[in-house]
Design a protein around this motif. Sequence first.
Motif, PDB file in Angstrom:
ATOM      1  N   THR A 254      74.487  46.027  31.577  1.00 57.54           N
ATOM      2  CA  THR A 254      75.820  45.575  32.183  1.00 57.54           C
ATOM      3  C   THR A 254      75.247  46.050  33.876  1.00 57.54           C
ATOM      4  O   THR A 254      75.637  45.277  34.602  1.00 57.54           O
ATOM      5  CB  THR A 254      77.078  46.137  31.793  1.00 57.54           C
ATOM      6  N   MET A 255      75.111  47.311  33.988  1.00 57.14           N
ATOM      7  CA  MET A 255      74.703  47.735  35.410  1.00 57.14           C
ATOM      8  C   MET A 255      73.921  46.974  35.953  1.00 57.14           C
ATOM      9  O   MET A 255      73.990  46.463  37.169  1.00 57.14           O
ATOM     10  CB  MET A 255      74.166  49.067  35.164  1.00 57.14           C
ATOM     11  N   ILE A 256      72.840  46.516  35.354  1.00 55.84           N
ATOM     12  CA  ILE A 256      71.762  45.514  35.824  1.00 55.84           C
ATOM     13  C   ILE A 256      72.402  44.235  36.184  1.00 55.84           C
ATOM     14  O   ILE A 256      72.111  43.615  37.236  1.00 55.84           O
ATOM     15  CB  ILE A 256      70.454  45.211  34.987  1.00 55.84           C
ATOM     16  N   SER A 257      72.903  43.493  35.390  1.00 57.54           N
ATOM     17  CA  SER A 257      73.806  42.270  35.271  1.00 57.54           C
ATOM     18  C   SER A 257      74.722  42.254  36.610  1.00 57.54           C
ATOM     19  O   SER A 257      74.987  41.351  37.128  1.00 57.54           O
ATOM     20  CB  SER A 257      74.373  41.859  34.202  1.00 57.54           C
ATOM     21  N   LEU A 258      75.236  43.198  36.976  1.00 55.68           N
ATOM     22  CA  LEU A 258      76.377  43.489  38.009  1.00 55.68           C
ATOM     23  C   LEU A 258      75.783  43.749  39.480  1.00 55.68           C
ATOM     24  O   LEU A 258      76.549  43.615  40.403  1.00 55.68           O
ATOM     25  CB  LEU A 258      77.351  44.407  37.809  1.00 55.68           C
ATOM     26  N   ALA A 259      74.299  44.167  39.339  1.00 57.64           N
ATOM     27  CA  ALA A 259      73.747  44.321  40.822  1.00 57.64           C
ATOM     28  C   ALA A 259      73.810  43.466  41.707  1.00 57.64           C
ATOM     29  O   ALA A 259      73.651  42.337  41.256  1.00 57.64           O
ATOM     30  CB  ALA A 259      72.457  45.058  40.288  1.00 57.64           C
ATOM     31  N   VAL A 260      73.782  43.632  42.743  1.00 56.82           N
ATOM     32  CA  VAL A 260      73.651  42.599  44.027  1.00 56.82           C
ATOM     33  C   VAL A 260      72.224  42.134  44.008  1.00 56.82           C
ATOM     34  O   VAL A 260      72.330  41.025  44.214  1.00 56.82           O
ATOM     35  CB  VAL A 260      74.021  43.061  45.440  1.00 56.82           C
TER      36      VAL A 260
END
Length: 434
Positions: free
Chosen positions: A384-390
């Motif tokens: 999820t962190m990766i998917s939300l990254a700019v």
Amino acid sequence: MTAYTTQMDAARKGIVTEQMKIVAAKEQMEVKELTALMAEGKVVIPANKVHTALSPEAVGMKCRTKINVNLGVSKDQNNYEEELQKVQNAISMKAEAIMDLSNFGKTREFRRRLVGMSTAMIGTVPMYDAVGMVEKDLKDISVEEFFSVVEQHAADGVDFMTIHCGMNRKTAERIKANPRLTNIVSRGGSLLFAWMEMNDRENPFYEHYERLLDICETYDVTLSLGDACRPGCTHDATDAAQIEELITLGELTRRAWERNVQVMIEGPGHMVLTEIAANMKLEKRLCHNAPFYVLGPLVTDIAPGYDHITSAIGGAVAGSCGADFLCYVTPAEHLRLPDVNDVREGIIAARIAAHAADLAKGIPGAQAWDDAMSKARVDVDFETMISLAVDPVKAREYYESSTPECEGTCTMCGKMCPARTMKKILAGEDVSIR
């Protein structure tokens, strides 16, 4: 027959266009509030009637801070296919605007392809194109020929055009009377200054401003009033020429609004951090709260190769103080035409700056994005962190390039990960770090 001429005209008449509906949804804003801001000139929707592929965006008060990507060929670097790759990357990386600054070769063919494929709004600086298009030396270009270039760009579907209308003879004299360390660093501004000096004539776009407004009104081109006198180094910031031009731009803004022509104001440039807030306030006051479009500002002059960083620092501060639109700067600034990777780095830096500004301004949705990332971190949820990254691509590359011994952590902390520790202990589980 269309009941309105421009988006501003529609807003003033109480007509809700399709572009307004789309923008209101994107901005999480009531349509009534959006149209009121547009009617006053505080928000613009650059949307040329010819640009049918456009996914419209708003620039201005209470709207998300937008970013612009500059690209285009020069005589020394003229690979149009590489420029199209930059275009595709800019769109996929969610840049809201693309400016084609091409000044060599088949500019019209490229511009038409760009408008035809781009969902992002398109801007140009017709002055760059004038020498090549009319095939004359700068001194010999006529007023009629200058305007023919502007009209062609409008007919091709360009949504906003940078025109340096504010540098008139009075401002030119101010520049000569108050020498600068870096003179005029605006390419379009320097060309107009040279034309005026060589021909001993007034700036044609200032002298024949109503003719320019005719073109903008016909196609609904947003006029981006260029800052020919923007400071090109921190030493020259907020000087007499810059302020003189800004006062003139404020006067020209009112004249454009009388014709229902949408207006943005372009700004600095280079300046130290402590001058940024005052410059944003000056623009808003002198130009009647018209949207402000800034290049940077770059907060130091000593970092060639890293000017996407100097620009992002200034852009974040400028945006938090009222700037509405950030022009990206790449690592290649001041050194060469940017390549595809430079463009990528510049876009990410500008998007970070714009989002930081939106957080400070309380733009709807900005804090929710940060909160979602924080929730993913506390849950030790790397996907999820990766998917939300700019920049999800780079985030994944970093995470997967170094494998931790303990699954669900990273190689920075491993089993000592504080998020992992707190998650386990608060769930009533024992924590082992051996």
